[in-house]
Write a protein that holds these residues in place. Structure first.
Motif, mmCIF file in Angstrom:
data_model
loop_
_atom_site.group_PDB
_atom_site.id
_atom_site.type_symbol
_atom_site.label_atom_id
_atom_site.label_comp_id
_atom_site.label_asym_id
_atom_site.label_seq_id
_atom_site.Cartn_x
_atom_site.Cartn_y
_atom_site.Cartn_z
ATOM 1 N N ALA A 174 0.842 -1.202 0.000
ATOM 2 C CA ALA A 174 0.000 0.000 0.000
ATOM 3 C C ALA A 174 0.876 1.250 0.000
ATOM 4 O O ALA A 174 1.988 1.232 0.538
ATOM 5 N N PRO A 175 0.375 2.329 -0.598
ATOM 6 C CA PRO A 175 1.166 3.568 -0.554
ATOM 7 C C PRO A 175 1.191 4.116 0.865
ATOM 8 O O PRO A 175 0.143 4.257 1.503
ATOM 9 N N MET A 176 2.377 4.373 1.357
ATOM 10 C CA MET A 176 2.506 4.953 2.706
ATOM 11 C C MET A 176 3.620 5.989 2.694
ATOM 12 O O MET A 176 4.636 5.823 2.022
ATOM 13 N N ALA A 177 3.405 7.022 3.474
ATOM 14 C CA ALA A 177 4.321 8.155 3.478
ATOM 15 C C ALA A 177 5.611 7.830 4.234
ATOM 16 O O ALA A 177 5.624 6.993 5.132
ATOM 17 N N PHE A 178 6.685 8.491 3.836
ATOM 18 C CA PHE A 178 7.899 8.638 4.640
ATOM 19 C C PHE A 178 8.532 7.341 5.168
ATOM 20 O O PHE A 178 8.738 7.176 6.369
ATOM 21 N N HIS A 179 8.897 6.438 4.269
ATOM 22 C CA HIS A 179 9.519 5.180 4.712
ATOM 23 C C HIS A 179 10.890 5.407 5.344
ATOM 24 O O HIS A 179 11.383 4.552 6.080
ATOM 25 N N ALA A 180 11.505 6.567 5.044
ATOM 26 C CA ALA A 180 12.836 6.823 5.626
ATOM 27 C C ALA A 180 12.770 6.973 7.142
ATOM 28 O O ALA A 180 13.798 6.883 7.814
ATOM 29 N N LEU A 181 11.575 7.172 7.669
ATOM 30 C CA LEU A 181 11.455 7.218 9.131
ATOM 31 C C LEU A 181 11.646 5.814 9.724
ATOM 32 O O LEU A 181 11.962 5.671 10.902
ATOM 33 N N ALA A 182 11.447 4.801 8.900
ATOM 34 C CA ALA A 182 11.584 3.416 9.376
ATOM 35 C C ALA A 182 12.955 2.838 9.072
ATOM 36 O O ALA A 182 13.465 1.999 9.810
ATOM 37 N N HIS A 183 13.547 3.290 7.959
ATOM 38 C CA HIS A 183 14.828 2.705 7.524
ATOM 39 C C HIS A 183 15.558 3.735 6.669
ATOM 40 O O HIS A 183 14.920 4.407 5.844
ATOM 41 N N PRO A 184 16.886 3.848 6.807
ATOM 42 C CA PRO A 184 17.605 4.881 6.052
ATOM 43 C C PRO A 184 17.431 4.766 4.535
ATOM 44 O O PRO A 184 17.463 5.771 3.837
ATOM 45 N N ASP A 185 17.244 3.569 4.006
ATOM 46 C CA ASP A 185 17.068 3.432 2.550
ATOM 47 C C ASP A 185 15.632 3.728 2.108
ATOM 48 O O ASP A 185 15.339 3.736 0.909
ATOM 49 N N GLY A 186 14.753 3.915 3.075
ATOM 50 C CA GLY A 186 13.379 4.312 2.767
ATOM 51 C C GLY A 186 12.738 3.455 1.692
ATOM 52 O O GLY A 186 12.868 2.227 1.668
ATOM 53 N N GLU A 187 12.023 4.141 0.787
ATOM 54 C CA GLU A 187 11.244 3.443 -0.252
ATOM 55 C C GLU A 187 12.130 2.624 -1.189
ATOM 56 O O GLU A 187 11.641 1.696 -1.842
ATOM 57 N N CYS A 188 13.434 2.973 -1.283
ATOM 58 C CA CYS A 188 14.320 2.171 -2.153
ATOM 59 C C CYS A 188 14.378 0.736 -1.624
ATOM 60 O O CYS A 188 14.345 -0.231 -2.396
ATOM 61 N N ALA A 189 14.459 0.598 -0.306
ATOM 62 C CA ALA A 189 14.470 -0.740 0.297
ATOM 63 C C ALA A 189 13.116 -1.422 0.105
ATOM 64 O O ALA A 189 13.048 -2.622 -0.207
ATOM 65 N N THR A 190 12.052 -0.660 0.248
ATOM 66 C CA THR A 190 10.713 -1.267 0.130
ATOM 67 C C THR A 190 10.502 -1.848 -1.269
ATOM 68 O O THR A 190 10.034 -2.979 -1.409
ATOM 69 N N VAL A 191 10.843 -1.062 -2.300
ATOM 70 C CA VAL A 191 10.590 -1.577 -3.657
ATOM 71 C C VAL A 191 11.501 -2.758 -3.982
ATOM 72 O O VAL A 191 11.094 -3.671 -4.710
ATOM 73 N N ARG A 192 12.710 -2.739 -3.426
ATOM 74 C CA ARG A 192 13.597 -3.898 -3.652
ATOM 75 C C ARG A 192 12.986 -5.154 -3.054
ATOM 76 O O ARG A 192 12.938 -6.207 -3.686
ATOM 77 N N GLY A 193 12.525 -5.025 -1.823
ATOM 78 C CA GLY A 193 11.905 -6.173 -1.148
ATOM 79 C C GLY A 193 10.653 -6.632 -1.872
ATOM 80 O O GLY A 193 10.425 -7.834 -2.062
ATOM 81 N N ALA A 194 9.836 -5.676 -2.297
ATOM 82 C CA ALA A 194 8.584 -6.027 -2.986
ATOM 83 C C ALA A 194 8.894 -6.735 -4.301
ATOM 84 O O ALA A 194 8.269 -7.754 -4.635
ATOM 85 N N GLY A 195 9.864 -6.218 -5.048
ATOM 86 C CA GLY A 195 10.223 -6.828 -6.336
ATOM 87 C C GLY A 195 10.712 -8.251 -6.151
ATOM 88 O O GLY A 195 10.329 -9.160 -6.881
ATOM 89 N N SER A 196 11.555 -8.456 -5.123
ATOM 90 C CA SER A 196 12.089 -9.807 -4.889
ATOM 91 C C SER A 196 10.986 -10.784 -4.505
ATOM 92 O O SER A 196 11.114 -11.987 -4.726
ATOM 93 N N ALA A 197 9.917 -10.271 -3.916
ATOM 94 C CA ALA A 197 8.818 -11.147 -3.503
ATOM 95 C C ALA A 197 7.786 -11.324 -4.616
ATOM 96 O O ALA A 197 6.751 -11.972 -4.406
ATOM 97 N N GLY A 198 8.031 -10.737 -5.787
ATOM 98 C CA GLY A 198 7.062 -10.862 -6.885
ATOM 99 C C GLY A 198 5.827 -10.028 -6.670
ATOM 100 O O GLY A 198 4.755 -10.312 -7.225
#
Ligand code: FMN
Length: 347
Positions: free
Chosen positions: A72-96
């Protein structure tokens, strides 16, 4: 698994960030009901189907996705992890999976795309400076988004009692990361980037035109509103109460979904989110007619707890869970599901 992840995340982020992630609006009645509403359905499984091979893939507006659990779209992922949305999309892509990038992302669209390994959509808010929204939609389209998600349940940001009705003070370098290049020097960025409360359905066709992409409307909880969106040019709708963060006491997505599916009558995909926490929750949603589901907070918990790898793990675990329950319910693919497979608990 999710409970453990949630605890890990809670221990990793500052308390004010935790409150920002968890909070719902008002008395949090909608937040409290979301998960329970999916659990309130009972299954009527099929038997004697060959379920030795199960296919979880879905086609969403021409994009083939290996798993129906989207981010789901969520604001400000960098508050959770320094790589922010870059990490999220990497993880999502790897999971198909497919990730929906928020307008309020804390990494630029271009940085996120450079990290993406799978399909992604861009979530737009109509901002008071409509040119800002259009510029973002064009940037997202140029960068490879395959659809736009227009969120319509936020004419004003919901007031959250838990935090005294006060909005979380996100620093400018996070808040405006995607927008800074479009703002005139010295402009008061935050005002022009606030949601435009005068939005009407014509915006749907306008953004479709500007981006040259299909537009899904997110934040629909009624059949008649879904039809209004389709008539205005929407390519799909997302049944969502914004994770209980906008209008408290809205009907839970699990109860709104059947009405919306019936009204849309197969003309366009209907997706759903809010409180999806297991394969069974997704099975119920897909049986009720959803084409896919979106997962919110658990992705942020994973991101905070372990970055891209943990995002991949949580999405894979949910998909594995769904693969299992789909097979045990007698389904080889989502084409085997229909609303007759679920009944309300007391029905
Ligand atoms: C911290 C947070 C930020 C969010 N930001 C956005 C946003 O920028 N745009 C949007 O359309 N929805 C936003 N949402 C709502 C989610 O897209 C989604 O509807 C909701 O979180 C789903 O419920 P769940 O968290 O119970 O899975 C946000 C939700 C959370 C928890």
């Amino acid at each position: 698994m999710l409970a453990e992840l949630r605890t890990q995340a809670r221990n990793r982020v500052p308390p004010e960030v935790w409150d920002y992630y968890e909070a719902g609006s008002g008395d949090e009645i909608t937040v409290g009901e979301a998960e329970e509403s999916w659990r309130s359905y009972r299954l009527r499984p099929r038997v004697l189907n060959d379920v030795s091979v199960v296919d979880l893939s879905v086609d969403l507006l021409g994009t083939r996705v290996a798993s129906p659990f989207l981010v789901a779209p969520m604001a400000f992922h960098a508050l959770a992890h320094p790589d922010g949305e870059c990490a999220t999309v990497r993880g999502a892509g790897s999971a198909g999976s497919l990730a929906v990038l928020s307008t309020r992302s804390s990494r630029t669209i271009e940085d996120v795309v450079a990290a993406a390994t799978g399909p992604w959509w861009f979530q737009a808010y109509l901002m008071r400076d409509r040119g800002l929204t259009e510029a973002l939609v064009q940037r997202a389209a140029a960068a490879g988004a395959t659809a736009i998600v227009l969120t319509v349940d936020t004419p004003y940001v919901g007031r959250k009692n838990k935090v005294g009705g006060v909005r979380f003070a996100v620093p400018d370098d996070v808040y405006l990361v995607n927008l800074a290049q479009h703002l005139l020097p010295g402009a008061v960025g935050r005002d022009s980037a606030e949601q435009d409360p005068s939005m009407t359905p014509d915006v749907i066709a306008r953004l479709a035109d500007v981006g040259g992409l299909p537009v899904l409307v997110k934040g629909v909880l009624r059949g008649d509103e879904a039809v209004r969106c389709l008539e205005a040019g929407a390519a799909g709708v997302i049944v969502s109460g914004h994770g209980g963060r906008q209008l408290d006491r809205v009907v839970p997505s699990a109860l709104a979904l059947p009405e919306v599916v019936q009204a849309v009558a197969g003309r366009a995909p209907v997706l759903a989110d809010g409180g999806i926490r297991s394969g069974l929750d997704a099975l119920v949603a897909l049986a009720l007619g959803a084409s896919a589901v979106l997962v919110g907070r658990p992705v942020l918990w994973a991101l905070a707890a372990g970055g891209a790898d943990a995002v991949e793990t949580v999405l894979r675990t949910l998909a594995d869970d769904l693969r299992h329950v789909l097979a045990v319910a007698g389904g080889r693919s989502f084409g085997d599901l229909d609303p007759g497979m679920v009944v309300p608990r007391h029905g």
